[in-house]
Motif scaffolding. Structure first.
Motif, PDB file in Angstrom:
ATOM      1  N   PRO A  82       2.877   8.801   0.816  1.00 53.35           N
ATOM      2  CA  PRO A  82       3.302   7.533   1.434  1.00 53.35           C
ATOM      3  C   PRO A  82       2.218   7.013   2.355  1.00 53.35           C
ATOM      4  CG  PRO A  82       4.432   9.397   2.443  1.00 53.35           C
ATOM      5  CD  PRO A  82       3.699   9.940   1.260  1.00 53.35           C
ATOM      6  N   TYR A  83       2.237   5.718   2.591  1.00 59.14           N
ATOM      7  CA  TYR A  83       1.225   5.123   3.454  1.00 59.14           C
ATOM      8  C   TYR A  83       1.459   5.589   4.878  1.00 59.14           C
ATOM      9  CZ  TYR A  83      -2.121   1.715   5.171  1.00 59.14           C
ATOM     10  OH  TYR A  83      -3.217   1.128   5.740  1.00 59.14           O
ATOM     11  N   GLY A  84       0.469   6.234   5.479  1.00 60.73           N
ATOM     12  CA  GLY A  84       0.645   6.740   6.829  1.00 60.73           C
ATOM     13  C   GLY A  84      -0.521   7.623   7.234  1.00 60.73           C
TER      14      GLY A  84
ATOM     15  N   ARG B 109      -5.224   1.492  -1.986  1.00 62.47           N
ATOM     16  CA  ARG B 109      -5.018   2.703  -2.781  1.00 62.47           C
ATOM     17  C   ARG B 109      -6.018   2.796  -3.933  1.00 62.47           C
ATOM     18  NH1 ARG B 109      -0.269   5.166  -0.561  1.00 62.47           N
ATOM     19  NH2 ARG B 109      -1.112   6.971  -1.664  1.00 62.47           N
TER      20      ARG B 109
ATOM     21  N   THR C  84       6.546  -1.649  -2.035  1.00 69.84           N
ATOM     22  CA  THR C  84       6.443  -2.627  -0.951  1.00 69.84           C
ATOM     23  C   THR C  84       7.000  -2.057   0.349  1.00 69.84           C
ATOM     24  OG1 THR C  84       8.539  -3.576  -1.730  1.00 69.84           O
ATOM     25  CG2 THR C  84       6.512  -4.666  -2.414  1.00 69.84           C
ATOM     26  N   LEU C  85       6.243  -2.263   1.443  1.00 71.20           N
ATOM     27  CA  LEU C  85       6.667  -1.806   2.762  1.00 71.20           C
ATOM     28  C   LEU C  85       7.581  -2.822   3.440  1.00 71.20           C
ATOM     29  CD1 LEU C  85       3.205  -0.416   3.838  1.00 71.20           C
ATOM     30  CD2 LEU C  85       5.310   0.933   3.867  1.00 71.20           C
TER      31      LEU C  85
ATOM     32  N   HIS D 276       2.715   1.260  -6.989  1.00 68.40           N
ATOM     33  CA  HIS D 276       2.767   0.929  -5.569  1.00 68.40           C
ATOM     34  C   HIS D 276       4.226   0.704  -5.166  1.00 68.40           C
ATOM     35  CE1 HIS D 276      -1.654  -0.251  -4.950  1.00 68.40           C
ATOM     36  NE2 HIS D 276      -1.562   0.111  -6.225  1.00 68.40           N
TER      37      HIS D 276
ATOM     38  N   LYS E   4      11.755  -5.322  -0.135  1.00 71.50           N
ATOM     39  CA  LYS E   4      11.197  -4.095   0.414  1.00 71.50           C
ATOM     40  C   LYS E   4      11.654  -2.909  -0.429  1.00 71.50           C
ATOM     41  CE  LYS E   4      11.363  -1.198   4.585  1.00 71.50           C
ATOM     42  NZ  LYS E   4      11.894  -1.068   5.976  1.00 71.50           N
TER      43      LYS E   4
ATOM     44  N   SER F 259       0.792  -1.228   0.000  1.00 72.54           N
ATOM     45  CA  SER F 259       0.000   0.000   0.000  1.00 72.54           C
ATOM     46  C   SER F 259       0.825   1.279   0.000  1.00 72.54           C
ATOM     47  CB  SER F 259      -0.961   0.007   1.199  1.00 72.54           C
ATOM     48  OG  SER F 259      -1.931  -1.002   1.062  1.00 72.54           O
ATOM     49  N   ASP F 260       2.132   1.162  -0.036  1.00 69.45           N
ATOM     50  CA  ASP F 260       2.962   2.362  -0.072  1.00 69.45           C
ATOM     51  C   ASP F 260       3.089   2.870  -1.506  1.00 69.45           C
ATOM     52  OD1 ASP F 260       4.372   4.352   1.146  1.00 69.45           O
ATOM     53  OD2 ASP F 260       6.231   3.216   1.397  1.00 69.45           O
ATOM     54  N   ARG F 261       3.660   4.063  -1.669  1.00 71.10           N
ATOM     55  CA  ARG F 261       3.966   4.615  -2.984  1.00 71.10           C
ATOM     56  C   ARG F 261       5.472   4.828  -3.091  1.00 71.10           C
ATOM     57  NH1 ARG F 261      -0.481   3.455  -5.848  1.00 71.10           N
ATOM     58  NH2 ARG F 261      -2.186   4.957  -5.675  1.00 71.10           N
TER      59      ARG F 261
END
Length: 481
Positions: A120-122, A433, A369-370, A367, A382, A99-101
């Motif tokens: 960013p995912y947060g 997203r 990867t976290l 996307h 990652k 779910s990150d960018r």
């Protein structure tokens, strides 16, 4: 002095080159990476890409290496997914990882750091999406039905002017509708200052925000310190983009505040928000959300309507069938509206096929990867940039036989009912997203298509001899087609 200047430029170049070469060395992973073309030192696969249409290159690689492939651009790892099933498995079912960018430096350099799509995912993203959900969720979109119809009817009237630019009118429809919902602003045609600035910003953004475009700044960070005019092309417009962002974030928002103070504000997302909030920090968030609601939907919706008009010219049998359904259900003496939608499944199938046949964002939004992940025996590190190749999904012959043909029946059951839930269409993205305004978008597109088909017959232009002018199904390039 000249020697010192040369050193000042050369040393950062050498440092960056060494760093990039280090990034391009083969890392040691517990499992193999997904298969893909062999990269060159430092450059990776950059020279093997079709720079204007990278989705075509990724689709071709998919036929050689499989449904999930790995490539490297200037030291950046990219995993490209060419399968809807794999996209669902990873981005939907493992959304905590995907779910990150990626960091798109051109996004920040162009003044677009507020861009919800690339946050960013947060916590900031969660605040943005909470507001989007409140104002654009399926239930809330009911209150905009009358607005959809009014703007769609205006679009039809404008399209009756056969000598004018159709794209201009579709842009005005999508832009003015979103401006009305977001700010209560009544746009004054294509020359409206807010519309004109927003179109200019979108035109810049769609050419500089792709991971491929941004890779040069990741490989050579010192480039950010150079004057903008050094870069040329779309990059040189990043300064203008920053100026436009500040104008568009503040001017329409401040206009609503002034109208509210004078008791003349129209119903809108911003007016509703301001009526409940007195927190300046939340105001800044709402400014970003309001502008993103606008620039995030205007180009994709315009593209979709243009593809719809193209398809209706090229497939007159589909056009005739959709019009016949409208006439049978709604009749000849009134306009279709969103309340008729459930009774017009073929028209819904046409909309789904428009998005399938020519997805407006062919590579979707990237996307990242976290955490590390493993899929199908392949290691996905990652920080990997993960892209869903929507063009490849649209041309998957196993899912869509004779995929190049525009065929709404592929979305219908044998008894004429719709097969699946439209909001899960891959054109809206995946996982956490997924497009937060998808209900508003689909309703506005459906209403425009219904109004056009109810009133107009779309056909080839004719030359001076009365012979039809053939249409070539060609599209522009960039993040949005």
């Amino acid at each position: 002095m000249l020697f010192a200047h040369i050193l000042a430029v050369a040393i950062p170049c050498i440092v960056s080159l060494v760093a990039a070469l280090h990034l391009s060395r083969r890392r040691i992973y517990p499992l193999p990476l997904p298969p893909g073309p062999r990269p060159l030192p430092f450059l990776g696969n950059a020279l093997q890409l079709d720079a204007k249409r990278p989705w075509l290159t990724y689709t071709a690689w998919g036929k050689t290496y499989g449904k999930i492939i790995h490539s490297r651009i200037l030291g950046i790892d990219l995993v490209v997914i060419n399968s809807e099933n794999i996209a669902r498995e990873l981005l939907d079912k493992r959304s905590a990882i995907y779910s990150d960018r990626p960091v798109i430096r051109t996004n920040e350099l162009a003044g677009l750091a507020f861009n919800t799509a690339l946050l960013p995912y947060g916590e900031t993203l969660r605040r943005h999406r909470k507001i989007f959900h409140q104002v654009l969720r399926a239930e809330a979109s009911v209150s905009y039905h009358g607005m959809y119809s009014r703007h769609a009817n205006e679009l039809v009237v404008n399209l009756l002017d056969a000598t004018s630019d159709m794209q201009k009118h579709t842009e005005v429809y999508t832009g003015s509708l979103i401006m009305a919902v977001t700010y209560g602003h009544t746009a004054r045609g294509h020359d409206d200052p807010f519309l004109a600035r927003a179109h200019e910003l979108v035109d810049i953004a769609k050419h500089i925000l792709s991971p491929e475009r941004a890779a040069i700044f990741a490989a050579f960070p010192f480039l950010e310190k150079l004057p903008i005019w050094c870069f040329g092309g779309a990059y040189a417009l990043m300064g203008r983009s920053r100026e436009l962002c500040q104008q568009l974030l503040n001017e329409p928002f401040d206009e609503v505040k002034t109208q509210m103070a004078n008791g003349i504000a129209s119903h809108s997302l911003v007016a509703d928000f301001l009526g409940q909030c007195d927190d300046d920090a939340e105001e800044d968030t709402m400014k970003a959300v309001a502008l993103m609601a606008y620039i995030g939907g205007i180009d994709t919706s315009t593209s979709t309507l243009q593809i719809f008009l193209l398809a209706m010219v090229l497939y007159p049998d589909v056009q005739a069938r959709a019009r016949a359904e409208i006439n049978q259900v709604v009749g000849h003496d009134k306009m279709p509206c969103i309340d008729d939608r459930a009774s017009l499944p073929y028209l819904d199938a046409v909309l789904r096929e428009v998005l399938r046949w020519c997805p407006p964002i062919p590579l979707g939004m990237a996307h990242a990867t976290l955490n590390d992940d493993v899929y199908g025996g392949y290691f996905i590190p990652k920080g990997t940039v993960v892209m869903v190749n929507q063009w490849a999904l649209s041309r998957d012959e196993d899912t869509y036989p004779d995929a190049a043909r525009f065929d709404p029946d592929r979305h219908l059951t044998a008894d004429g009912q719709l097969k699946d839930n439209f909001v899960n269409h891959f054109a809206f993205g995946h996982g956490r997203r997924i497009c937060p305004g998808r209900w508003f978008v689909e309703n506005s597109l459906w209403t425009a298509m219904a109004a056009i088909l109810a009133v107009l017959r779309i056909d080839h232009a004719r030359d001076s001899n009365g012979d039809k002018v053939e249409v070539k199904p060609e599209v522009t390039t960039g993040m949005v087609m």
